[in-house]
Write a protein that holds these residues in place. Structure first.
Motif, short mmCIF file in Angstrom:
data_model
loop_
_atom_site.label_atom_id
_atom_site.label_comp_id
_atom_site.label_asym_id
_atom_site.label_seq_id
_atom_site.Cartn_x
_atom_site.Cartn_y
_atom_site.Cartn_z
N MET A 1 24.59 -15.19 35.42
CA MET A 1 24.11 -13.84 35.62
C MET A 1 25.24 -12.91 36.01
O MET A 1 25.28 -11.77 35.57
N ASN A 2 26.19 -13.36 36.84
CA ASN A 2 27.29 -12.49 37.26
C ASN A 2 28.16 -12.09 36.09
O ASN A 2 28.72 -11.00 36.08
N GLN A 3 28.32 -12.99 35.10
CA GLN A 3 29.12 -12.66 33.94
C GLN A 3 28.48 -11.50 33.18
O GLN A 3 29.18 -10.62 32.70
N ARG A 4 27.17 -11.48 33.10
CA ARG A 4 26.48 -10.37 32.42
C ARG A 4 26.76 -9.05 33.13
O ARG A 4 26.99 -8.03 32.49
N PHE A 5 26.75 -9.06 34.47
CA PHE A 5 27.03 -7.84 35.20
C PHE A 5 28.50 -7.46 35.10
O PHE A 5 28.83 -6.28 35.14
N ASP A 6 29.40 -8.44 34.98
CA ASP A 6 30.81 -8.14 34.75
C ASP A 6 30.98 -7.42 33.41
O ASP A 6 31.78 -6.49 33.29
N GLU A 7 30.23 -7.85 32.41
CA GLU A 7 30.28 -7.19 31.10
C GLU A 7 29.73 -5.77 31.20
O GLU A 7 30.27 -4.86 30.59
N LEU A 8 28.67 -5.59 31.99
CA LEU A 8 28.14 -4.24 32.19
C LEU A 8 29.16 -3.37 32.90
O LEU A 8 29.33 -2.19 32.56
N ASP A 9 29.87 -3.94 33.88
CA ASP A 9 30.92 -3.19 34.57
C ASP A 9 32.03 -2.79 33.60
O ASP A 9 32.56 -1.68 33.68
N SER A 10 32.37 -3.68 32.68
CA SER A 10 33.39 -3.36 31.68
C SER A 10 32.93 -2.23 30.78
O SER A 10 33.69 -1.31 30.47
N LEU A 11 31.68 -2.28 30.36
CA LEU A 11 31.13 -1.21 29.53
C LEU A 11 31.11 0.12 30.28
O LEU A 11 31.44 1.17 29.73
N GLN A 12 30.74 0.06 31.56
CA GLN A 12 30.75 1.27 32.38
C GLN A 12 32.17 1.81 32.52
O GLN A 12 32.39 3.02 32.51
N GLY A 13 33.15 0.92 32.67
CA GLY A 13 34.54 1.33 32.76
C GLY A 13 35.02 2.04 31.51
O GLY A 13 35.69 3.08 31.58
N LEU A 14 34.67 1.50 30.34
CA LEU A 14 35.04 2.16 29.08
C LEU A 14 34.35 3.51 28.94
O LEU A 14 34.96 4.49 28.49
N ALA A 15 33.09 3.57 29.34
CA ALA A 15 32.38 4.84 29.27
C ALA A 15 33.00 5.85 30.25
O ALA A 15 33.13 7.04 29.93
N ALA A 16 33.40 5.39 31.43
CA ALA A 16 34.04 6.28 32.40
C ALA A 16 35.35 6.84 31.84
O ALA A 16 35.67 8.01 32.05
N LEU A 17 36.10 6.01 31.13
CA LEU A 17 37.33 6.50 30.50
C LEU A 17 37.02 7.58 29.46
O LEU A 17 37.73 8.58 29.38
N ALA A 18 35.98 7.37 28.69
CA ALA A 18 35.60 8.37 27.68
C ALA A 18 35.21 9.68 28.36
O ALA A 18 35.56 10.77 27.88
#
Length: 191
Positions: A1-18
């Protein structure tokens, strides 16, 4: 489950950069070449701030909905306290910092920068604007800090979110889809 949230954090990071690059793009006056590259060309994804904010809202809704599918007893009061600490307090700090910086440094329009940037701090900030910001009312095309609109909507939506989820988990899928379409249609008509 934590890996899924790590992936969500990565997606949020990319969106934050955009979002960040999108705001940087908006600060500087547009040229034909930058418009062709960043708005209609291959670099569009780098400045897709509006799309990234929409993606943030979708991710937030997904994460907020997970507890409702685990059959846990949820307490609305503790939910509101967590949302206030996560959204409203940082929002207030951002408003106070912007207001303080405006009072300390604003001297007028900065030539060479865009109207999107220069509209910030240009209008007087009166008692009604302070009230609207504190109570999260109004349209929030704020000239104090024009990016807080997303926090205002996030706070407003999250306060009603538990009631929507309460209904959704208790109804048939087809009715849930209908409710989603009705809420989406209502939001379009309201805007």
């Amino acid at each position: 489950m934590n890996q899924r949230f790590d992936e969500l954090d990565s997606l949020q990071g990319l969106a934050a950069l955009a979002v960040f690059f999108g705001h940087m793009y908006l600060v500087f006056n547009e040229t034909l070449i930058s418009k062709l590259l960043f708005e209609y060309g291959p670099l569009r994804i780098a400045v897709a701030g509006s799309e990234a904010v929409t993606f943030f809202f979708v991710l937030s809704g997904f994460v907020l909905s997970l507890p409702y599918y685990s059959n846990r007893q949820l307490n609305y009061r503790s939910f509101v306290i967590r949302r206030v600490c996560r959204i409203y307090i940082p929002y207030l700090i951002a408003i106070l910092v912007a207001l303080s910086l405006r009072e300390a440094f604003y001297t007028g329009k900065i030539n060479g920068l865009s109207d999107w940037f220069n509209v910030n701090w240009s209008n007087p900030f009166d008692r009604s604007a302070i009230r609207d910001h504190l109570l999260l009312i109004g349209t929030f095309n704020s000239n104090l800090n024009n990016v807080v609109w997303s926090l205002v909507h996030e706070m407003r939506i999250s306060l009603g979110f538990p009631f929507v989820m309460f209904l959704l988990v208790r109804m048939k899928c087809i009715y849930g889809i209908g409710l989603g379409i009705a809420l989406s249609g209502g939001s379009v008509l309201y805007a």
